[in-house]
Write an enzyme that holds these catalytic residues in place. Sequence first.
Site, PDB file in Angstrom:
ATOM      1  N   ASN A   1      -6.158 -31.170 -27.036  1.00  0.00           N
ATOM      2  CA  ASN A   1      -5.223 -30.407 -27.858  1.00  0.00           C
ATOM      3  C   ASN A   1      -3.809 -30.784 -27.439  1.00  0.00           C
ATOM      4  O   ASN A   1      -3.326 -30.339 -26.406  1.00  0.00           O
ATOM      5  CB  ASN A   1      -5.493 -28.913 -27.667  1.00  0.00           C
ATOM      6  CG  ASN A   1      -4.607 -28.051 -28.534  1.00  0.00           C
ATOM      7  OD1 ASN A   1      -3.634 -28.536 -29.110  1.00  0.00           O
ATOM      8  ND2 ASN A   1      -4.928 -26.781 -28.619  1.00  0.00           N
TER       9      ASN A   1
ATOM     10  N   CYS B   1      -0.869 -27.690 -30.095  1.00  0.00           N
ATOM     11  CA  CYS B   1      -0.770 -26.239 -30.231  1.00  0.00           C
ATOM     12  C   CYS B   1       0.698 -25.829 -30.211  1.00  0.00           C
ATOM     13  O   CYS B   1       1.399 -26.095 -29.240  1.00  0.00           O
ATOM     14  CB  CYS B   1      -1.512 -25.526 -29.106  1.00  0.00           C
ATOM     15  SG  CYS B   1      -1.292 -23.738 -29.173  1.00  0.00           S
TER      16      CYS B   1
ATOM     17  N   LYS C   1      -6.560 -34.277 -31.067  1.00  0.00           N
ATOM     18  CA  LYS C   1      -6.184 -33.403 -32.193  1.00  0.00           C
ATOM     19  C   LYS C   1      -4.684 -33.513 -32.450  1.00  0.00           C
ATOM     20  O   LYS C   1      -3.871 -33.148 -31.597  1.00  0.00           O
ATOM     21  CB  LYS C   1      -6.586 -31.959 -31.907  1.00  0.00           C
ATOM     22  CG  LYS C   1      -6.378 -31.023 -33.105  1.00  0.00           C
ATOM     23  CD  LYS C   1      -7.100 -29.699 -32.909  1.00  0.00           C
ATOM     24  CE  LYS C   1      -6.938 -28.764 -34.085  1.00  0.00           C
ATOM     25  NZ  LYS C   1      -7.685 -27.513 -33.907  1.00  0.00           N
TER      26      LYS C   1
ATOM     27  N   GLY D   1      -5.051 -22.188 -43.100  1.00  0.00           N
ATOM     28  CA  GLY D   1      -5.659 -21.670 -44.323  1.00  0.00           C
ATOM     29  C   GLY D   1      -5.382 -22.564 -45.523  1.00  0.00           C
ATOM     30  O   GLY D   1      -4.747 -23.617 -45.405  1.00  0.00           O
TER      31      GLY D   1
ATOM     32  N   GLY E   1      -7.535 -25.776 -44.063  1.00  0.00           N
ATOM     33  CA  GLY E   1      -7.794 -25.006 -45.282  1.00  0.00           C
ATOM     34  C   GLY E   1      -9.127 -25.265 -45.945  1.00  0.00           C
ATOM     35  O   GLY E   1      -9.298 -24.962 -47.128  1.00  0.00           O
TER      36      GLY E   1
ATOM     37  N   THR F   1      -9.871 -21.315 -40.429  1.00  0.00           N
ATOM     38  CA  THR F   1      -9.483 -19.994 -40.919  1.00  0.00           C
ATOM     39  C   THR F   1     -10.524 -19.375 -41.858  1.00  0.00           C
ATOM     40  O   THR F   1     -10.694 -18.154 -41.865  1.00  0.00           O
ATOM     41  CB  THR F   1      -8.116 -20.108 -41.626  1.00  0.00           C
ATOM     42  OG1 THR F   1      -7.172 -20.597 -40.660  1.00  0.00           O
ATOM     43  CG2 THR F   1      -7.629 -18.774 -42.150  1.00  0.00           C
TER      44      THR F   1
END
Lengths: 225, 311
Positions: B131, B134, B170, B222, B249, B271
């Site tokens: 990661n 973030c 990521k 989302g 999303g 999400t």
Amino acid sequence: MPMPGQFFMVGLPGRLDPLLKRPFGLFRHEDGLLSFMYRVRGKGTLIMSGLVPGDTVEILGPLGNHYPLPEGKYRIRKPLLVAGGTGVASLLPLLRELKKNSIFVYGGRNRDELLCIDEVRGLAGEFIAATQDGSEGVRGTAVDVVTDLIRGRDKDGFLLYACGPAGMLKSLQGLGLQGYCAMEENMACGTGVCLGCAVKTSTGYKRACTEGPVFDINEVVFERF
Amino acid sequence: MSGSELNLSVNIGQKLPLKNPVMTASGTCGYGAEVARFYEPARLGALVLKGISLTPWPGNPCPRITETACGMINSIGLQNVGLKAFIKEKLPVAKALGSPIIANILGGSAGEYVKIARALEEAGVDGIELNVSCPNVKKGGIAFGLDLKSFTKLIKAVRKDISGPAIIVKLSPGAQPIEAFARAAQEEGADAVSLINTVPAMAIDADSRRPLIRNIVGGLSGPAIKPIALWLVYKTSKAVTIPVIGIGGIRTGRDAIEFILAGASAVQVGTASFVDPAAPVRVLEGIEGYMREKGIKDISALVGGLVTGCS
């Protein structure tokens, strides 16, 4: 079987806006019918208020823990239920269990805000309403009422159950009673994975959806007030 | 319904064969056990667990989340139990769920990433997702994801020490140009890149004049970010030969197919799992349904299958 204090995530199917479900405390469970009480506050509740019989909502639950009944060493204590505004929705299922073995203090801005007041009055062993404008019960807040009620009496004789605005809960905490409060936080999933609904406690953050929504009132750290 | 007549298998590098391309996105399935009451985790290609740091992190104060149009902003602040408790308590439970396990890790320095990755290799994970994107923690994370030089150094350092688990990087939507970051990840030996992490964003209450997230800024996720994610996946997949894992999303099988057509070999569902805990399985079933409907037997036939130009 849902227990008093538990909640359901309620959502509108097939919509992207609002996207997430919202948590609602279970208000009534009778003959296979679940009832929720809500105030129209945003997009989602506005749409909900326009639903007609036959429309569909999505629900997930029951979720979370529940109000512990006064058992064991707490059996001899008098349950003292304190609701602020729509906090009554969470406490009414508990009152229906306790019935006359209870004192119920119900506070709001005015008479119109005290929903279900007749049902509460009818069920509770002792009932005191408080409104800021004096239109129902005594003039003042629920916290004022509780302060008067316990003055000169043994605090260990009561077991507090509170649900309402965080400011009210924090003031109640200051009275030094033992008991529980139901916490509200913004919630995305309701199932313990998003970590959005963190409640600060004396032993670190806990999830309102999973370790709560009911907490020992003296463990909660009310930081926004 | 079973997808037995269909081939949905994909390979994340040579190390991580998946039976299908659907994974959970980090931070949306807890440590795995939390979702087992809603679906059988073994049905998924892999579980990507909540991000782990070297020591436990308490996370950010509330409000941590707020909903916006067709999406939500979060600033959880990577609340997690820390490496030690993860290996001792969470990982054994997750591994018993029967799905390949990908750990998502975040450190304040390259040395910390290496230390965590080594311990996880020893503990036995199938993949490690770095990661570096973030937006919600002060140290580390996105500091590596937006600076090509420290990004490259970090992947080199982790790759040198890790030979077992697949390494997935990521990416942040803010990494510009994203092709350069993806190429650097490939050159340093990453097995795959996943994108996008959340988009830095904020929301304000005009009445109180206050931000709706305590940390002021958070990460948007989302359906609202899907078009951005599609574009970045499309660009990235053209720049590298390693698999691209699409995130952003995705809530239906058709959403996943769109990412695959744009060039993704696999997808993560995030999400949408907050709205419907079984969303990853529904996405998988949606992909299978699409393949049957279109008469496609092997999902690899769809990867990068975007049709452009005049018909």
